[in-house]
Design an enzyme around this catalytic site. Sequence first.
Site, short mmCIF file in Angstrom:
data_model
loop_
_atom_site.label_atom_id
_atom_site.label_comp_id
_atom_site.label_asym_id
_atom_site.label_seq_id
_atom_site.Cartn_x
_atom_site.Cartn_y
_atom_site.Cartn_z
N ASP A 318 0.88 -1.25 0.03
CA ASP A 318 0.15 -0.03 -0.09
C ASP A 318 0.94 1.12 0.08
O ASP A 318 2.20 1.19 0.36
CB ASP A 318 -0.91 0.01 1.29
CG ASP A 318 -0.07 0.03 2.49
OD1 ASP A 318 0.99 -0.88 2.60
OD2 ASP A 318 -0.55 0.71 3.67
N GLU A 319 0.20 2.33 -0.30
CA GLU A 319 0.99 3.75 -0.38
C GLU A 319 2.25 3.68 -0.63
O GLU A 319 3.18 4.68 -0.04
CB GLU A 319 0.76 4.21 1.01
CG GLU A 319 -0.70 4.46 1.68
CD GLU A 319 -0.91 4.84 2.96
OE1 GLU A 319 -1.79 5.45 3.29
OE2 GLU A 319 -0.12 4.31 3.82
#
Length: 513
Positions: A318-319
């Site tokens: 993620d991210e």
Amino acid sequence: MAAAGVFTVGAAPAPKAVAATPLDRVVPAPASAEPGGSPYRITRATHVRVDGSAEVRRIGEYLAGILRPSTGYPVPVTEQGTGGIRLSLVQGSFGAEGYRLSSTPLGVSITASAPAGLFHGVQTLRQLLPAAVEKKTVQRGSWPIAGGTIEDRPRYGYRGAMLDVSRHFFTVDQVKRYIDQLALYKINTLHLHLSDDQGWRIAIDSWPRLATYGGSTQVGGGPGGHYTKADYREIVRYAASRYLEVVPEVDMPGHTNAALASYAQLNCNDTAPPLYTGTEVGFSSLCVPKEVTYQFADDVIRELAALTPGRYLHIGGDEAHSTSHADYVKFMDRVQPIVAKYGKTVIGWHQLTGATPAKGALAQYWGLDDTSAAEKAQVARAAQNGTGLILSPADRIYLDMKYTADTPLGLDWAGLVEVKRSYDWDPGKYLPGAPDSAVKGVEAPLWSETLTRSADIEYMAFPRLAGAAELGWSPAATHDWERYKVRLAAQGPRWSALGITYYKSPQVPWPTG
């Protein structure tokens, strides 16, 4: 696993009458509850009767260990006698986690086809007893268990809770405390977020500075900490004793500052950044073009897989805002086969669907109700193509979201999430275009940027965790806020008896006095 299991409690005269908890007052709501007949009452004559298997006896001792302190009764665990509380494994159609609980004036029996089902039945039995049964000193009163039969099995096979031990470190004992709380609500998966920008929390022999240096701080600059391999094995063992599978997560290629600070060669410029104690995200990335990155990933995954008997290994994803899309795809194409090489199945946050999820991989969706239609469609397409889904919508069951603007802990980037909002959605219908069969379960993550104590964990988790557990376990037909909030309110005295710090939401009609 052993055959199937049953518990039975022996009959005895009742002391002064106490109303029995109705069979349908349990959380998560049982699949079927048929009241009937008079209650069984636990007395000094009560015993726990088990079959000959070691695992059933262990569950029997666990139950007796709950009953003895508060009742003051000896509650022997035995293979002899009649009546009492009987735990039995039988060949049957209960599945891996289902059970039947029957209560008559002569005794209680819990029957299952596997030990996990027996254990879940014991959690139901706990909730059918007065909340004072959870206390560690002798309590006055009687101990009735309402008459009738519960037949129960879970809607989803994956019912998880995630604990972030990276932003703030939590000790083995603190994790065990949370495991016991999860078990009461039939959660069967503990996802441990073991690495992030602020700290690396698991010893890796081939890269020792990850833990000794990368684990030496945390958000706000505290001392941090890490688990030795023996520590981690103890968490895994304890979780297994409560029928939870541990899913370890090492987040890659972003959320990696602790690793980058520990080893300069993991950086594209060969320069280690300083340790990080803030709360920003998206600024770090492993160096995708470097071959050493994949030796690092192989070593970490190999050592972590060897410590982990469960099926899954979570690789984050993620991210990764500092990783180009092309590099992200390349990284996932290289790293997912490493997970398979060491006998595990990949889980990744739902951004994994922007690459090519490995066959059998699970994507953990953490978007919001108002996440873009394009992003939701990307996840749905992956689900249509065979990727399983774990649902963790941040504006529903991220347990670190503030309840209200005045909540002293937590964050609010996904909005304010009161108890009703957290409960009032259907995992099977949540993501447009995703087949119901692709939804493998739900997970309630708890990120720890603002949490430093067990009391903080509990305040943010309870009461919302109970609702997430019900969404994962109970049939969709049982989901009704007006009825649920009454059952939830009845949990308050139990949490108080267990010493759990919880948020007394004004949306819930908590008992007074």
